[in-house]
Design a protein around this motif. Structure first.
Motif, PDB file in Angstrom:
ATOM      1  N   LEU A   1      -0.379   7.297   5.069  1.00 55.67           N
ATOM      2  CA  LEU A   1       0.634   6.405   5.271  1.00 55.67           C
ATOM      3  C   LEU A   1       0.267   5.907   6.428  1.00 55.67           C
ATOM      4  CD1 LEU A   1       3.788   8.529   4.059  1.00 55.67           C
ATOM      5  CD2 LEU A   1       2.752   6.570   2.997  1.00 55.67           C
ATOM      6  N   ASP A   2      -0.264   6.464   7.433  1.00 53.67           N
ATOM      7  CA  ASP A   2      -0.465   5.983   8.931  1.00 53.67           C
ATOM      8  C   ASP A   2      -1.747   5.006   8.728  1.00 53.67           C
ATOM      9  OD1 ASP A   2       1.471   7.099  10.241  1.00 53.67           O
ATOM     10  OD2 ASP A   2       0.448   9.021  10.353  1.00 53.67           O
TER      11      ASP A   2
ATOM     12  N   LEU B   1       1.261   4.344  -2.598  1.00 52.91           N
ATOM     13  CA  LEU B   1       0.918   5.668  -2.241  1.00 52.91           C
ATOM     14  C   LEU B   1       2.081   6.528  -2.753  1.00 52.91           C
ATOM     15  CD1 LEU B   1      -0.344   5.184   1.304  1.00 52.91           C
ATOM     16  CD2 LEU B   1      -1.615   6.143  -0.605  1.00 52.91           C
ATOM     17  N   HIS B   2       3.276   5.957  -2.628  1.00 52.10           N
ATOM     18  CA  HIS B   2       4.384   6.636  -3.055  1.00 52.10           C
ATOM     19  C   HIS B   2       4.596   7.006  -4.462  1.00 52.10           C
ATOM     20  CE1 HIS B   2       6.102   6.886   0.937  1.00 52.10           C
ATOM     21  NE2 HIS B   2       6.339   5.832   1.210  1.00 52.10           N
TER      22      HIS B   2
ATOM     23  N   LYS C   1       1.982   9.516  -5.516  1.00 53.97           N
ATOM     24  CA  LYS C   1       2.547  10.810  -5.104  1.00 53.97           C
ATOM     25  C   LYS C   1       3.660  11.435  -6.159  1.00 53.97           C
ATOM     26  CE  LYS C   1       3.995  14.048  -1.922  1.00 53.97           C
ATOM     27  NZ  LYS C   1       3.257  14.967  -1.389  1.00 53.97           N
TER      28      LYS C   1
ATOM     29  N   ARG D   1      12.144   2.848   4.036  1.00 56.46           N
ATOM     30  CA  ARG D   1      13.138   3.245   3.075  1.00 56.46           C
ATOM     31  C   ARG D   1      12.850   2.592   1.794  1.00 56.46           C
ATOM     32  NH1 ARG D   1      18.701   5.714   5.518  1.00 56.46           N
ATOM     33  NH2 ARG D   1      17.922   6.280   7.459  1.00 56.46           N
TER      34      ARG D   1
ATOM     35  N   ARG E   1       7.175   6.924   9.281  1.00 58.01           N
ATOM     36  CA  ARG E   1       5.688   6.439   8.819  1.00 58.01           C
ATOM     37  C   ARG E   1       5.846   5.180   7.952  1.00 58.01           C
ATOM     38  NH1 ARG E   1       4.760  12.100   9.623  1.00 58.01           N
ATOM     39  NH2 ARG E   1       3.069  12.341  10.994  1.00 58.01           N
ATOM     40  N   THR E   2       6.871   5.237   7.041  1.00 57.15           N
ATOM     41  CA  THR E   2       7.106   4.132   6.205  1.00 57.15           C
ATOM     42  C   THR E   2       8.511   3.837   5.915  1.00 57.15           C
ATOM     43  OG1 THR E   2       6.722   3.940   3.766  1.00 57.15           O
ATOM     44  CG2 THR E   2       7.544   6.048   4.572  1.00 57.15           C
TER      45      THR E   2
ATOM     46  N   HIS F   1       2.884  14.806  -7.987  1.00 57.92           N
ATOM     47  CA  HIS F   1       3.712  15.722  -7.705  1.00 57.92           C
ATOM     48  C   HIS F   1       4.527  16.403  -9.390  1.00 57.92           C
ATOM     49  CE1 HIS F   1       7.408  17.609  -5.630  1.00 57.92           C
ATOM     50  NE2 HIS F   1       6.245  18.313  -5.638  1.00 57.92           N
TER      51      HIS F   1
ATOM     52  N   PRO G   1      11.319  17.373  12.982  1.00 51.80           N
ATOM     53  CA  PRO G   1      12.748  17.436  12.687  1.00 51.80           C
ATOM     54  C   PRO G   1      13.292  19.097  12.732  1.00 51.80           C
ATOM     55  CG  PRO G   1      11.925  16.191  10.895  1.00 51.80           C
ATOM     56  CD  PRO G   1      10.771  16.892  11.762  1.00 51.80           C
TER      57      PRO G   1
ATOM     58  N   TYR H   1      -1.733  13.301   2.970  1.00 52.15           N
ATOM     59  CA  TYR H   1      -0.725  12.212   2.428  1.00 52.15           C
ATOM     60  C   TYR H   1      -0.172  11.410   3.678  1.00 52.15           C
ATOM     61  CZ  TYR H   1       3.284  10.046  -0.003  1.00 52.15           C
ATOM     62  OH  TYR H   1       4.174   9.300  -0.360  1.00 52.15           O
ATOM     63  N   LEU H   2       0.354  12.249   4.683  1.00 50.71           N
ATOM     64  CA  LEU H   2       0.969  11.686   5.795  1.00 50.71           C
ATOM     65  C   LEU H   2       0.005  10.751   6.593  1.00 50.71           C
ATOM     66  CD1 LEU H   2       3.066  14.808   7.231  1.00 50.71           C
ATOM     67  CD2 LEU H   2       3.916  12.575   5.736  1.00 50.71           C
TER      68      LEU H   2
ATOM     69  N   TYR I   1       9.850  13.780   7.411  1.00 54.60           N
ATOM     70  CA  TYR I   1       8.701  13.570   7.635  1.00 54.60           C
ATOM     71  C   TYR I   1       7.966  12.382   7.263  1.00 54.60           C
ATOM     72  CZ  TYR I   1       8.585  18.665   8.156  1.00 54.60           C
ATOM     73  OH  TYR I   1       8.609  19.935   8.769  1.00 54.60           O
ATOM     74  N   LEU I   2       8.662  11.462   6.345  1.00 54.37           N
ATOM     75  CA  LEU I   2       8.113  10.138   5.847  1.00 54.37           C
ATOM     76  C   LEU I   2       8.892   9.001   6.691  1.00 54.37           C
ATOM     77  CD1 LEU I   2       8.447  10.806   1.994  1.00 54.37           C
ATOM     78  CD2 LEU I   2       6.509  11.242   3.460  1.00 54.37           C
ATOM     79  N   LEU I   3      10.114   9.244   7.033  1.00 58.33           N
ATOM     80  CA  LEU I   3      10.753   8.019   7.744  1.00 58.33           C
ATOM     81  C   LEU I   3       9.813   7.362   8.775  1.00 58.33           C
ATOM     82  CD1 LEU I   3      14.366   9.015   7.059  1.00 58.33           C
ATOM     83  CD2 LEU I   3      13.215   7.186   5.920  1.00 58.33           C
TER      84      LEU I   3
ATOM     85  N   GLN J   1       2.182  18.023  12.439  1.00 58.42           N
ATOM     86  CA  GLN J   1       2.413  16.852  11.456  1.00 58.42           C
ATOM     87  C   GLN J   1       2.947  15.719  12.243  1.00 58.42           C
ATOM     88  OE1 GLN J   1       5.214  15.046  10.658  1.00 58.42           O
ATOM     89  NE2 GLN J   1       6.684  16.357  11.719  1.00 58.42           N
TER      90      GLN J   1
ATOM     91  N   PHE K   1      16.532   8.411  11.260  1.00 58.88           N
ATOM     92  CA  PHE K   1      17.288   9.546  10.146  1.00 58.88           C
ATOM     93  C   PHE K   1      18.864   8.954  10.072  1.00 58.88           C
ATOM     94  CE2 PHE K   1      14.532  13.054  11.777  1.00 58.88           C
ATOM     95  CZ  PHE K   1      13.385  12.450  11.313  1.00 58.88           C
TER      96      PHE K   1
ATOM     97  N   ALA L   1       6.670   1.835  12.219  1.00 56.05           N
ATOM     98  CA  ALA L   1       5.879   2.690  11.494  1.00 56.05           C
ATOM     99  C   ALA L   1       4.601   3.059  11.775  1.00 56.05           C
ATOM    100  CB  ALA L   1       5.668   2.093   9.897  1.00 56.05           C
ATOM    101  N   GLY L   2       4.349   4.606  12.056  1.00 53.84           N
ATOM    102  CA  GLY L   2       3.189   5.285  12.503  1.00 53.84           C
ATOM    103  C   GLY L   2       3.051   5.370  14.066  1.00 53.84           C
TER     104      GLY L   2
ATOM    105  N   ILE M   1       2.852  22.069  -2.751  1.00 55.22           N
ATOM    106  CA  ILE M   1       1.402  21.505  -2.452  1.00 55.22           C
ATOM    107  C   ILE M   1       0.741  21.971  -1.187  1.00 55.22           C
ATOM    108  CG2 ILE M   1       0.541  18.947  -2.011  1.00 55.22           C
ATOM    109  CD1 ILE M   1       3.215  18.019  -3.021  1.00 55.22           C
TER     110      ILE M   1
ATOM    111  N   ARG N   1       0.831  -1.160   0.030  1.00 57.92           N
ATOM    112  CA  ARG N   1       0.001   0.056  -0.135  1.00 57.92           C
ATOM    113  C   ARG N   1       0.885   1.343   0.019  1.00 57.92           C
ATOM    114  NH1 ARG N   1      -2.511   3.191   3.591  1.00 57.92           N
ATOM    115  NH2 ARG N   1      -1.379   2.460   5.335  1.00 57.92           N
ATOM    116  N   HIS N   2       1.854   1.258   0.728  1.00 61.17           N
ATOM    117  CA  HIS N   2       3.236   2.288   0.862  1.00 61.17           C
ATOM    118  C   HIS N   2       3.377   2.615  -0.450  1.00 61.17           C
ATOM    119  CE1 HIS N   2       3.618   2.834   5.270  1.00 61.17           C
ATOM    120  NE2 HIS N   2       2.237   2.939   5.279  1.00 61.17           N
TER     121      HIS N   2
END
Lengths: 305, 318
Positions: B106-107, A9-10, A13, A153, A150-151, A17, B85, B102-103, A146-148, B150, B56, B78-79, B94, A5-6
Motif C-alpha cells: 500500500l505504501d 490490492l484490497h 486481499k 476509506r 496508508r490508504t 483472505h 494504535p 501487504y502494508l 493499520y490501513l487508514l 508496522q 480514525f 497516505a503513507g 495470516i 492500485r489500492h
C-alpha cells in the motif's frame, strides 16, 4: 493511479483472505454445496425415472408461472383456485408469465433453467456470507486502523466490494460449469450444444443478480461494526422485504411495492425471452447495486473507526 | 528570523462522544521532528486526540492541519504517517510477513526491497524469529513490538505511538526507546505513555491533557520549569534541624528525607531561575556543614504532571 492500485490490492486481499478465513471458507463451501445439491435435487427424479423430461417440462412450466405470479404479487384474491391462475397465464393478464415459464423450460434446457431459478432464490441468502465481515470484521478488531494511514476509506470499501463481487462471480462460474458437465453426463437428452449457450445466458443473469445483493452485504457490513449484526441485517432484510410486502399488500395494495426495495420484484426478467426486458432488469440491478454501494461509501467515509 | 515550521497544527479542536466532551478547545503546534510526549490521566483524551490526528475519528469541530493537508485522512497523507494504535490487532490467520508486505504494498514498496525492509525492522524490534508465524501466537509484549514495527515500515514523516512500551520487559522497552530516538532524528514521533520517568529521558516536547484540555505544552524544560526535584545524598544521616533549615529557604517548595537522602522540590520560577535556586541550596548546605555528596535531578516531569493533573481540584476558583 494510486487509488486504482489500492483498490486492486484490497480486492485481491479479500479474495485471498476468503480462502483462509473461517467465514470466507464457509461461504465458498456452502455456496458450492447448496448449488450442487440444488442441481442434484432437480436431476434426481429424472435419473430415478420417476418422471420424464417432457412431463417435467409440462408441470414445471405451470408451477414456475404460479410461483412467480405469487412472488411478484400479481396473484389476486380470486386466484386461490390454481385453475384460475393457469388460465390467466394462458389467456389473461398473466400471459407474459406463462410465456416466460415456457421459454425457460420448453425452449431451453429445463433442468439447467430450474437449477438456475432455484439458485436465483438461494443466492441472495448465501451472498451475505461472503460479504458480512468484509468491513465489519476489520472495524470490530480495529485492524482497519493499520490501513487508514496508508490508504483512503473509499479505496478500502470499493476494493473490498470488488473482491467480494469477483469471488461471488467465480463461484457462480464454477457452479454453472459443474452443473452443465453433470447434466451432459447424466442426462443424455441435454446436449452440451444446447446447454453451453443457455449456461452463458444464465451466468449473465446471475452476474447481474449478484451485484445488488453483494452491495447490500457491503452496506450492512459498513453500517454495523459487529459482523454478526451485519449478517443478520443483510439476511433479515433479504428475507424480510418479500415477506413484509406480501403481508402488507393485503392491508393496502400499494405497500406491495416494497418488494422493489430489493430486486425480488424484477429479477426474474433477467431470464426473459424479450431482450429489452433483460436489459432493463440488468440496468435495475446495476442501479440497485450502485445505490447500495454509494450509501455504504457515505456511511464508511463518515464513520468513526 | 523565519517562523519554525510545524508538522501538525491543531486549532480549537473539540470532540464529543454523545453528550460527553472528550476534547475541549485544544490548540497545539508540533515541530517537524523530534519526540513529543503526550501525557495525562486515564480517560483524559489522549487516545481520542491520537485517533483524530490519525484520521480514525472524524473531526467534529476545530482544525487539524497535517503536513500541509487541511485535514487528517486525506489522500495526500497516505503513507506519510505511521500509527501504532493502542487496541488494534493483526489478523490471526495470516502470517506476519504477509501482513507487513501487504502494508508495504500500500505504501508502494514491493518485491525484494519490501522483504528486506520487513526483515530489517522485525530484527530491530527483536521479532525476526516470529516473522513466519501468525499474530495469534504472539504474546502481549510481542504484539506491542509488532505494532511499533508496522508503524515505522514505510519510513513515515510522522509516527504516532500509543503507549508503545506498556507491558514490555525492561530490555525490550529500552530497545523500543532507542528505536524511537533514532526515528526522532528525522521524523516527528508522538508518544503517549504513563511512564513519566521513561518519557523524561526520551522526549523533546510534552503536552499534558487533563479532562480533555491541553493544560500545558512545550519543551520539557518549559513545562517543568516551575518546580524541579533534586535528590541530595549526604555523608551523615539527615536530622530534623537540617530539614527545618532547608525548608525555610525561599527557593524550596517542599522537602522530605529518608536516612541519608533529602528530596527537595525547588521553585525555579524566579527571575534567575533554576541556577540561583540551586546556588542558594548548595550555599545553605555548606553553611550547615553538611555538603552534598551527590546531587541528582529527580522526577521533575512526574512532579509537574502531578501538579498539573491535580490543579483543577486544588484551585477550583482559578
Amino acid at each position: 493511479m494510486n487509488k486504482t492500485r489500492h483498490i486492486g490490492l484490497h480486492a485481491i486481499k479479500v479474495i485471498s483472505h476468503s480462502m483462509r478465513s473461517g467465514s470466507g471458507v464457509a461461504f465458498i463451501f456452502l455456496t458450492i454445496l447448496i448449488g450442487l445439491s440444488l442441481a442434484n435435487l432437480v436431476v434426481t427424479p429424472i435419473e430415478l425415472e420417476l418422471i420424464t423430461v417432457e412431463e417435467l417440462q409440462d408441470s414445471s412450466a405451470r408451477a414456475i408461472g404460479i410461483a412467480l405470479a405469487t412472488a411478484t404479487l400479481r396473484a389476486s384474491d380470486g386466484d386461490d383456485n390454481q385453475g384460475t391462475l393457469t388460465s390467466r397465464m394462458e389467456n389473461g393478464d398473466l400471459i407474459d408469465l406463462g410465456m416466460w415459464a415456457r421459454y425457460l423450460v420448453i425452449e431451453n434446457p429445463v433442468l439447467l433453467s430450474i437449477t438456475v431459478l432455484l439458485l436465483g432464490v438461494v443466492l441472495p441468502l448465501l451472498l451475505p456470507l461472503g460479504s458480512f465481515t468484509v468491513i465489519s470484521g476489520d472495524v470490530q478488531h480495529r485492524t482497519v486502523r493499520y490501513l487508514l494511514p496508508r490508504t483512503s476509506r473509499s479505496s478500502i470499501l470499493i476494493g473490498r466490494w470488488l473482491g467480494s463481487m469477483i469471488l461471488a462471480w467465480s463461484l457462480i462460474i464454477f457452479l454453472l460449469c459443474s452443473v452443465v458437465i453433470y447434466l451432459s453426463i447424466m442426462i443424455p437428452s441435454e446436449s452440451l450444444e444446447d446447454l453451453i449457450p443457455w449456461a452463458g445466458r444464465c451466468f449473465l443473469a446471475l452476474f447481474f443478480l449478484t451485484i445488488p445483493y453483494v452491495s447490500l452485504g457491503i452496506l450492512c457490513s459498513a453500517t454495523f461494526s459487529v459482523p454478526m449484526v451485519a449478517l443478520l441485517a443483510t439476511v433479515g432484510s433479504t428475507i424480510g422485504v418479500p415477506l413484509l410486502s406480501l403481508s402488507l399488500q393485503e392491508a393496502w395494495e400499494p405497500l406491495g411495492n416494497l418488494l422493489y426495495l430489493l430486486p425480488w420484484g424484477y429479477s426474474h426478467e433477467l431470464l426473459s425471452p424479450t431482450t429489452h426486458k433483460v436489459v432493463e432488469a440488468s440496468a435495475y440491478c446495476l442501479l440497485h447495486g450502485l445505490l447500495f454501494l454509494i450509501l455504504a461509501l457515505l456511511k464508511f467515509r463518515r464513520a468513526d473507526l | 528570523m523565519s517562523e519554525p515550521q510545524h508538522t501538525i497544527q491543531i486549532e480549537n479542536l473539540e470532540h464529543r462522544f454523545g453528550t460527553k466532551v472528550a476534547l475541549s478547545n485544544i490548540s497545539w503546534r508540533l515541530p517537524q521532528k523530534g519526540i513529543v510526549g503526550l501525557v495525562g490521566p486515564n480517560g483524559a483524551g489522549k487516545t481520542t486526540l491520537f485517533s483524530l490526528i490519525a484520521g480514525f475519528l472524524r473531526v467534529q469541530s476545530g482544525k487539524i492541519k497535517i503536513l500541509g493537508s487541511s485535514s487528517p485522512g486525506q489522500a495526500s497523507l497516505a503513507g506519510r504517517m505511521g500509527v501504532m494504535p493502542q487496541d488494534a490487532i493483526f489478523a490471526k490467520d495470516i502470517s506476519i510477513l504477509d501482513q507487513l508486505l501487504y502494508l508495504l504494498k500500500l505504501d508502494g514498496i514491493t518485491g525484494a526491497s519490501a522483504e528486506s525492509r520487513v526483515f530489517a525492522i522485525m530484527k530491530r524490534v527483536g521479532l525476526e524469529k516470529e516473522i513466519h508465524r501468525g499474530a495469534s501466537t504472539l504474546s502481549h509484549g510481542m504484539g506491542k513490538r509488532l505494532g511499533v514495527a508496522q508503524s515505522l515500515l514505510g519510513l513515515p514523516e510522522i509516527v504516532l505511538l500509543d503507549e508503545p512500551t506498556a507491558g514490555l520487559d525492561p530490555a525490550n522497552a529500552r530497545q523500543i526507546r532507542e528505536f524511537m530516538r533514532e526515528v526522532g532524528k528525522s521524523a516527528l514521533v508522538i508518544v503517549s505513555s504513563h511512564n513519566l520517568i521513561e518519557l523524561q529521558d526520551l522526549i523533546d516536547e510534552v503536552g499534558v491533557i487533563v479532562d480533555g484540555k491541553l493544560v500545558a505544552s512545550g519543551t520539557v524544560e518549559e513545562v517543568t520549569q516551575r518546580d524541579r526535584r533534586f535528590e541530595v545524598t549526604f555523608g551523615v544521616p539527615v536530622t530534623p534541624e537540617m530539614l527545618v533549615q532547608i525548608d525555610q529557604l525561599d527557593a524550596v517548595q517542599s522537602v522530605n528525607s529518608d536516612s541519608y537522602q533529602m528530596s527537595i522540590d525547588l521553585d525555579a520560577s524566579g527571575e534567575t531561575g533554576l541556577d540561583q535556586a540551586l546556588l542558594t541550596l548548595q550555599q545553605k548546605l555548606v553553611d550547615l556543614g553538611t555538603p552534598a555528596y551527590e546531587l541528582r535531578e529527580g522526577a521533575s516531569l512526574e512532579q509537574a504532571y502531578m501538579r498539573l493533573t491535580s490543579a483543577p481540584k486544588n484551585t477550583p476558583e482559578e
